[in-house]
Design a protein around this motif. Structure first.
Motif, PDB file in Angstrom:
ATOM      1  N   GLY A 240      54.912  83.368 -12.510  1.00  0.00           N
ATOM      2  CA  GLY A 240      53.731  84.172 -12.216  1.00  0.00           C
ATOM      3  C   GLY A 240      54.100  85.632 -12.094  1.00  0.00           C
ATOM      4  N   GLY A 241      53.125  86.432 -11.690  1.00  0.00           N
ATOM      5  CA  GLY A 241      53.353  87.862 -11.530  1.00  0.00           C
ATOM      6  C   GLY A 241      52.591  88.415 -10.338  1.00  0.00           C
ATOM      7  N   TRP A 242      53.077  89.545  -9.851  1.00  0.00           N
ATOM      8  CA  TRP A 242      52.483  90.194  -8.680  1.00  0.00           C
ATOM      9  C   TRP A 242      51.585  91.350  -9.124  1.00  0.00           C
ATOM     10  CZ3 TRP A 242      53.116  88.035  -3.966  1.00  0.00           C
ATOM     11  CH2 TRP A 242      54.167  87.130  -3.816  1.00  0.00           C
ATOM     12  N   ARG A 243      50.454  91.474  -8.447  1.00  0.00           N
ATOM     13  CA  ARG A 243      49.529  92.549  -8.735  1.00  0.00           C
ATOM     14  C   ARG A 243      48.858  92.995  -7.447  1.00  0.00           C
ATOM     15  NH1 ARG A 243      46.360  90.154 -12.321  1.00  0.00           N
ATOM     16  NH2 ARG A 243      44.338  90.172 -11.263  1.00  0.00           N
ATOM     17  N   THR A 244      48.639  94.277  -7.322  1.00  0.00           N
ATOM     18  CA  THR A 244      48.009  94.824  -6.121  1.00  0.00           C
ATOM     19  C   THR A 244      46.499  94.656  -6.211  1.00  0.00           C
ATOM     20  OG1 THR A 244      49.786  96.433  -5.838  1.00  0.00           O
ATOM     21  CG2 THR A 244      47.710  96.874  -4.698  1.00  0.00           C
ATOM     22  N   VAL A 245      45.919  94.077  -5.165  1.00  0.00           N
ATOM     23  CA  VAL A 245      44.471  93.924  -5.041  1.00  0.00           C
ATOM     24  C   VAL A 245      44.048  94.705  -3.806  1.00  0.00           C
ATOM     25  CG1 VAL A 245      42.569  92.296  -4.736  1.00  0.00           C
ATOM     26  CG2 VAL A 245      44.556  91.663  -6.128  1.00  0.00           C
ATOM     27  N   PRO A 246      43.148  95.677  -3.935  1.00  0.00           N
ATOM     28  CA  PRO A 246      42.833  96.568  -2.809  1.00  0.00           C
ATOM     29  C   PRO A 246      42.474  95.832  -1.522  1.00  0.00           C
ATOM     30  CG  PRO A 246      41.834  97.391  -4.823  1.00  0.00           C
ATOM     31  CD  PRO A 246      42.413  96.056  -5.166  1.00  0.00           C
ATOM     32  N   GLU A 247      41.733  94.755  -1.617  1.00  0.00           N
ATOM     33  CA  GLU A 247      41.256  94.087  -0.404  1.00  0.00           C
ATOM     34  C   GLU A 247      42.311  93.206   0.241  1.00  0.00           C
ATOM     35  OE1 GLU A 247      37.473  91.293   1.024  1.00  0.00           O
ATOM     36  OE2 GLU A 247      37.727  91.869  -1.085  1.00  0.00           O
ATOM     37  N   TYR A 248      43.292  92.722  -0.531  1.00  0.00           N
ATOM     38  CA  TYR A 248      44.236  91.733  -0.013  1.00  0.00           C
ATOM     39  C   TYR A 248      45.697  92.180  -0.114  1.00  0.00           C
ATOM     40  CZ  TYR A 248      40.066  88.866  -0.591  1.00  0.00           C
ATOM     41  OH  TYR A 248      38.787  88.378  -0.529  1.00  0.00           O
ATOM     42  N   GLY A 249      45.976  93.331  -0.665  1.00  0.00           N
ATOM     43  CA  GLY A 249      47.351  93.772  -0.821  1.00  0.00           C
ATOM     44  C   GLY A 249      47.964  93.226  -2.097  1.00  0.00           C
ATOM     45  N   THR A 250      49.240  92.894  -2.041  1.00  0.00           N
ATOM     46  CA  THR A 250      49.944  92.376  -3.211  1.00  0.00           C
ATOM     47  C   THR A 250      49.704  90.872  -3.321  1.00  0.00           C
ATOM     48  OG1 THR A 250      51.649  94.062  -2.892  1.00  0.00           O
ATOM     49  CG2 THR A 250      52.147  92.278  -4.400  1.00  0.00           C
ATOM     50  N   VAL A 251      49.173  90.445  -4.456  1.00  0.00           N
ATOM     51  CA  VAL A 251      48.775  89.059  -4.676  1.00  0.00           C
ATOM     52  C   VAL A 251      49.577  88.502  -5.847  1.00  0.00           C
ATOM     53  CG1 VAL A 251      46.845  87.502  -5.186  1.00  0.00           C
ATOM     54  CG2 VAL A 251      46.460  89.557  -3.801  1.00  0.00           C
ATOM     55  N   TRP A 252      49.969  87.223  -5.730  1.00  0.00           N
ATOM     56  CA  TRP A 252      50.704  86.551  -6.799  1.00  0.00           C
ATOM     57  C   TRP A 252      49.747  85.691  -7.608  1.00  0.00           C
ATOM     58  CZ3 TRP A 252      51.896  81.282  -7.767  1.00  0.00           C
ATOM     59  CH2 TRP A 252      52.866  81.072  -8.754  1.00  0.00           C
ATOM     60  N   PHE A 253      49.786  85.843  -8.951  1.00  0.00           N
ATOM     61  CA  PHE A 253      48.923  85.089  -9.852  1.00  0.00           C
ATOM     62  C   PHE A 253      49.795  84.177 -10.709  1.00  0.00           C
ATOM     63  CE2 PHE A 253      46.575  88.875  -8.762  1.00  0.00           C
ATOM     64  CZ  PHE A 253      45.281  88.407  -8.554  1.00  0.00           C
ATOM     65  N   PRO A 254      49.600  82.864 -10.639  1.00  0.00           N
ATOM     66  CA  PRO A 254      50.448  81.944 -11.409  1.00  0.00           C
ATOM     67  C   PRO A 254      50.102  81.958 -12.889  1.00  0.00           C
ATOM     68  CG  PRO A 254      48.747  80.731 -10.246  1.00  0.00           C
ATOM     69  CD  PRO A 254      48.623  82.159  -9.793  1.00  0.00           C
ATOM     70  N   HIS A 255      51.116  81.645 -13.718  1.00  0.00           N
ATOM     71  CA  HIS A 255      50.900  81.484 -15.144  1.00  0.00           C
ATOM     72  C   HIS A 255      50.485  80.030 -15.394  1.00  0.00           C
ATOM     73  CE1 HIS A 255      52.491  85.397 -15.572  1.00  0.00           C
ATOM     74  NE2 HIS A 255      53.779  85.097 -15.558  1.00  0.00           N
ATOM     75  N   THR A 256      49.194  79.777 -15.465  1.00  0.00           N
ATOM     76  CA  THR A 256      48.707  78.420 -15.668  1.00  0.00           C
ATOM     77  C   THR A 256      48.037  78.326 -17.034  1.00  0.00           C
ATOM     78  OG1 THR A 256      46.615  78.960 -14.588  1.00  0.00           O
ATOM     79  CG2 THR A 256      48.363  78.040 -13.211  1.00  0.00           C
ATOM     80  N   VAL A 257      48.194  77.166 -17.662  1.00  0.00           N
ATOM     81  CA  VAL A 257      47.599  76.940 -18.980  1.00  0.00           C
ATOM     82  C   VAL A 257      46.570  75.817 -18.940  1.00  0.00           C
ATOM     83  CG1 VAL A 257      49.630  77.775 -20.198  1.00  0.00           C
ATOM     84  CG2 VAL A 257      49.498  75.373 -19.586  1.00  0.00           C
ATOM     85  N   THR A 258      46.421  75.153 -17.802  1.00  0.00           N
ATOM     86  CA  THR A 258      45.472  74.054 -17.680  1.00  0.00           C
ATOM     87  C   THR A 258      44.068  74.605 -17.496  1.00  0.00           C
ATOM     88  OG1 THR A 258      47.193  72.707 -16.647  1.00  0.00           O
ATOM     89  CG2 THR A 258      44.909  71.961 -16.405  1.00  0.00           C
ATOM     90  N   VAL A 259      43.136  74.114 -18.310  1.00  0.00           N
ATOM     91  CA  VAL A 259      41.747  74.546 -18.199  1.00  0.00           C
ATOM     92  C   VAL A 259      41.162  73.989 -16.903  1.00  0.00           C
ATOM     93  CG1 VAL A 259      39.462  74.466 -19.258  1.00  0.00           C
ATOM     94  CG2 VAL A 259      41.506  74.615 -20.702  1.00  0.00           C
ATOM     95  N   GLY A 260      40.496  74.856 -16.149  1.00  0.00           N
ATOM     96  CA  GLY A 260      39.907  74.425 -14.888  1.00  0.00           C
ATOM     97  C   GLY A 260      40.906  74.256 -13.759  1.00  0.00           C
ATOM     98  N   TRP A 261      42.062  74.907 -13.897  1.00  0.00           N
ATOM     99  CA  TRP A 261      43.083  74.779 -12.844  1.00  0.00           C
ATOM    100  C   TRP A 261      42.573  75.382 -11.547  1.00  0.00           C
ATOM    101  CZ3 TRP A 261      45.682  77.830  -9.458  1.00  0.00           C
ATOM    102  CH2 TRP A 261      46.810  77.280  -8.834  1.00  0.00           C
ATOM    103  N   ALA A 262      42.937  74.752 -10.430  1.00  0.00           N
ATOM    104  CA  ALA A 262      42.600  75.247  -9.101  1.00  0.00           C
ATOM    105  C   ALA A 262      43.680  74.801  -8.131  1.00  0.00           C
ATOM    106  CB  ALA A 262      41.232  74.731  -8.646  1.00  0.00           C
TER     107      ALA A 262
END
Length: 718
Positions: A240-262
């Motif tokens: 995954g990768g890290w990205r800054t989100v103003p409301e929550y700070g630094t957030v990690w987003f996984p690299h997922t390929v499954t449709v409808g992943w949660a």
């Protein structure tokens, strides 16, 4: 007068808080709190088998399974496994029997019946203890470092390698300290025969693999955003990768390929005492994001909001508390929800991940302090929010219409049948279709469903019929320095207690009372090491240059015959005699040369016949002092840089700099630390090269030529 008023106000506030917490569901005592940490099975290769505590069944081990007191692992021939406990990594080679005698907030007590274990400890808190118990000794970690322990097949010899750090061996009424870059072979059971040598560069394939895993952790960039006490953070970099989100700070987003992943959808549920229902995720990175932090959707994409990083200097820090699953449950009074399955009616279990600032309420009995710690250490929620939620929802039960951010998120709610839930079936392949409008208006409960587990719930998703360790290893006794707790209660008794408790986990104190009954029966596989007697504590083992097999003798002291041969008079201090092994009729002296090391792995046998194995004690002491001085200088330099980093961080916060500016500073700090580590490594290499040259000069000096400085005469100790 003002002081009295303040005291009275404080007292009233305490009484009021007590009155709010007391009704209907009084908070449990601290004794009911489960451990705040577990071990994670983070890697398994080959045939690795697992036996949950309280059962007799062996199943194939599943990665991301939480491991705790009483659980056992067996790595078959050619297999390898890795576990993590906070800042410690445990790695197992093939044909190794492993289990936890105890694992709580302060103690990690390991049982090693046979095989090879590598243990790397990056930090050791003041009240933390790590102990490895083998069939003939107990090895206690004294300092952070890197350790390797091997138990031979017969179980009568333990080989200890201390690459970095320091440890203490206890057994047979003796105690030995093993220093950095030393190896020790300890044979015997009732009485230890110790042979400690300098460490040699004879690493095998297992050592190289452990080194690669260590470097992988050291290079992890996620430690900049996540507390290093969060288990599994090192797996986030490649997935995954890290990205800054103003409301929550630094957030990690996984690299997922499954449709409808949660989150909390692709994995299974297991029952692990004392926490109860626990989520085990299928993803290789699926531990940290499901037992710490919170989940949120950003522009329709799921991201994980982590725990705060460990403070560098001068900032209060709370170690993240492990949670079995940070979710809320959809359903009615029995926490099950009727959901249409293909147009029909069916009863299932539904849940969704908690979002930032939402309070996690344990289903197991805990103290009020535990509720605060498990939330404050895992998300941005503060004490006031936790107090209000706990008093209104849990204690007084007068608020039931709380809206959760992920209850209406796309694919936020996951549901499965009760049968699949309790039998550890993969949720992703056995989901129930959910009506979003029905779920959006459904009642939400903070605690788990009152569904009692079955045997399969404890075993998990591992395949049955896995390889078992040989019978002689399963119950082989080990020597323990610290008395472990009683064995876990059998699952049959646990199941009865769970059913009597309405499907919820029994209190820890209740299980402890049941364990007390087990404790009345002596544990035949645990032998408590006798305390080291006077004169045998930290005695000098057979080290290079010392008189062999003369335990307890030090220069200038009278010899002590450990065989209690009273017919032989003691030898005066100034008497000149050949070493005991060179007397007529005796075999050659055992001074660490030409010695059989058949009980060690082939790659760990020293070159006994080499004359270079001799070490000058004075030169060795000088080298140790040089290494210690270098470490002190490095620590001081690192502390200066860390303090400078804190000052820069404070300046950035005071000036409200942009996030990009903060990231640049963090990258610069990381580069500084990496450069510092490289410089330290170069300094150590130069020092070691210099020491090696001094040793070579010492060895090349002619025997008949005295040294430039005459040795000091040993004086008897008064």
């Amino acid at each position: 007068m003002r002081k009295h008023v303040l005291k009275l106000a404080t007292l009233l506030s305490v009484l009021l808080a007590t009155a709010l917490v007391a009704p209907q569901r009084a908070a449990a005592d601290d004794d009911d709190d489960p451990p705040s940490r577990v071990a994670r099975l983070s890697y398994a290769s080959g045939t690795v088998s697992f036996n949950p505590g309280g059962t007799d069944d062996w199943v194939s081990a599943v990665v991301n399974r939480p491991i705790t007191t009483g659980d056992k692992l067996w790595t078959d021939n050619g297999a390898r496994a890795e576990l993590h406990i906070g800042s410690a990594a445990i790695r197992l080679s093939g044909n190794t029997g492993f289990s936890f005698l105890n694992l709580d907030d302060r103690m990690a007590q390991i049982r090693l019946t046979e095989g090879t274990l590598n243990l790397r400890v990056r930090r050791l808190e003041q009240d933390e203890s790590i102990e490895v118990d083998t069939p003939n000794l107990a090895f206690s970690i004294l300092r952070p470092g890197n350790y390797k322990i091997n138990v031979n097949e017969a179980g009568d010899s333990t080989f200890v390698v201390v690459r970095d750090g320091e440890g203490e061996v206890t057994g047979g009424g003796s105690a030995y300290t093993v220093h950095p870059r030393e190896t020790g072979t300890f044979t015997g059971t009732d009485q230890l025969d110790a042979d400690i040598q300098r460490f040699g560069d004879d690493d095998d394939d297992f050592d190289h693999w452990c080194g690669d895993r260590d470097r992988r952790e050291d290079r992890s960039q996620s430690s900049r955003y996540v507390s290093s006490d969060v288990i599994g953070y090192e797996d986030l970099d490649d997935n995954g990768g890290w990205r800054t989100v103003p409301e929550y700070g630094t957030v990690w987003f996984p690299h997922t390929v499954t449709v409808g992943w949660a989150p909390y959808r692709y994995g299974h549920w297991v029952w692990i005492s004392p926490w109860g229902w626990t989520w085990v995720d299928d993803a290789p990175w699926g531990f940290a994001p499901f037992h710490y932090g919170r989940w949120v959707t950003v522009a329709g994409v799921w991201g994980w909001v982590p725990c705060a990083p460990r403070a560098v200097v001068g900032v209060a820090y709370v170690r993240p508390v492990y949670a079995p699953a940070l979710v809320a449950w959809v359903g009615g009074p029995h926490f099950s929800v009727g959901i249409g399955i293909g147009g029909g009616g069916g009863v299932g279990v539904a849940w969704f991940p908690l979002g930032p600032r939402e309070v996690f309420v344990p289903s197991y009995h805990v103290s009020r302090t535990y509720v605060t710690n498990v939330n404050v250490s895992n998300t941005t929620v503060n004490n006031t929010v936790v107090n209000n939620y706990y008093n209104n929802v849990v204690v007084n039960k007068n608020v039931t219409n709380i809206k959760y951010v992920n209850q209406t998120a796309p694919n936020g709610v996951t549901a499965t049948s009760q049968q699949n839930f309790t039998s550890a079936q993969p949720v992703g392949r056995n989901m129930i279709k959910v009506d979003q409008r029905e779920v959006a208006s459904a009642q939400v409960r903070p605690t788990t469903p009152t569904v009692a587990p079955q045997q399969r719930s404890v075993l998990g998703a591992g395949a049955a019929g896995a390889a078992r360790p040989p019978a002689r290893f399963q119950e082989r006794p080990v020597v323990a320095r610290t008395a472990p707790p009683p064995t876990p209660v059998s699952f049959v008794k646990q199941q009865q207690a769970i059913q009597a408790n309405g499907g919820l986990p029994p209190a820890v104190s209740q299980m402890r009372q049941a364990q007390t009954e087990n404790a009345q029966q002596a544990r035949p596989n645990i032998k408590i090491a006798p305390p080291a007697s006077a004169g045998m504590q930290n005695i000098q083992a057979n080290r290079p240059g010392s008189v062999p097999n003369n335990r307890g003798n030090r220069p200038g002291q009278q010899q002590t015959n450990v065989q209690n041969n009273s017919n032989k008079p003691p030898t005066p201090n100034n008497a000149v005699q050949p070493p005991p092994g060179n007397q007529p009729g005796n075999p050659p002296a055992n001074n660490g040369r030409n010695k059989s090391y058949n009980d060690r792995p082939p790659t760990a046998r020293p070159d006994g016949g080499s004359p270079n194995s001799a070490v000058n004690p004075q030169l060795d002491q000088k080298h140790q002092q040089q290494l210690e001085q270098l470490r002190q200088r490095q620590d001081q330099e690192r502390q200066r840089i860390e303090q400078k980093q804190v000052q820069e961080q404070q300046k950035i916060q005071q000036k409200s700099a942009e996030d990009s500016r903060r990231q640049q500073v963090e990258q610069k700090q990381q580069q500084q630390l990496q450069q510092l580590e490289q410089r330290h490594g170069q300094q150590q290499e130069k020092l070691q090269q210099k020491q090696q040259q001094e040793r070579q000069k010492q060895q090349e000096r002619p025997k008949d030529k005295p040294s430039s400085k005459p040795p000091k005469d040993d004086k008897p100790t008064h």
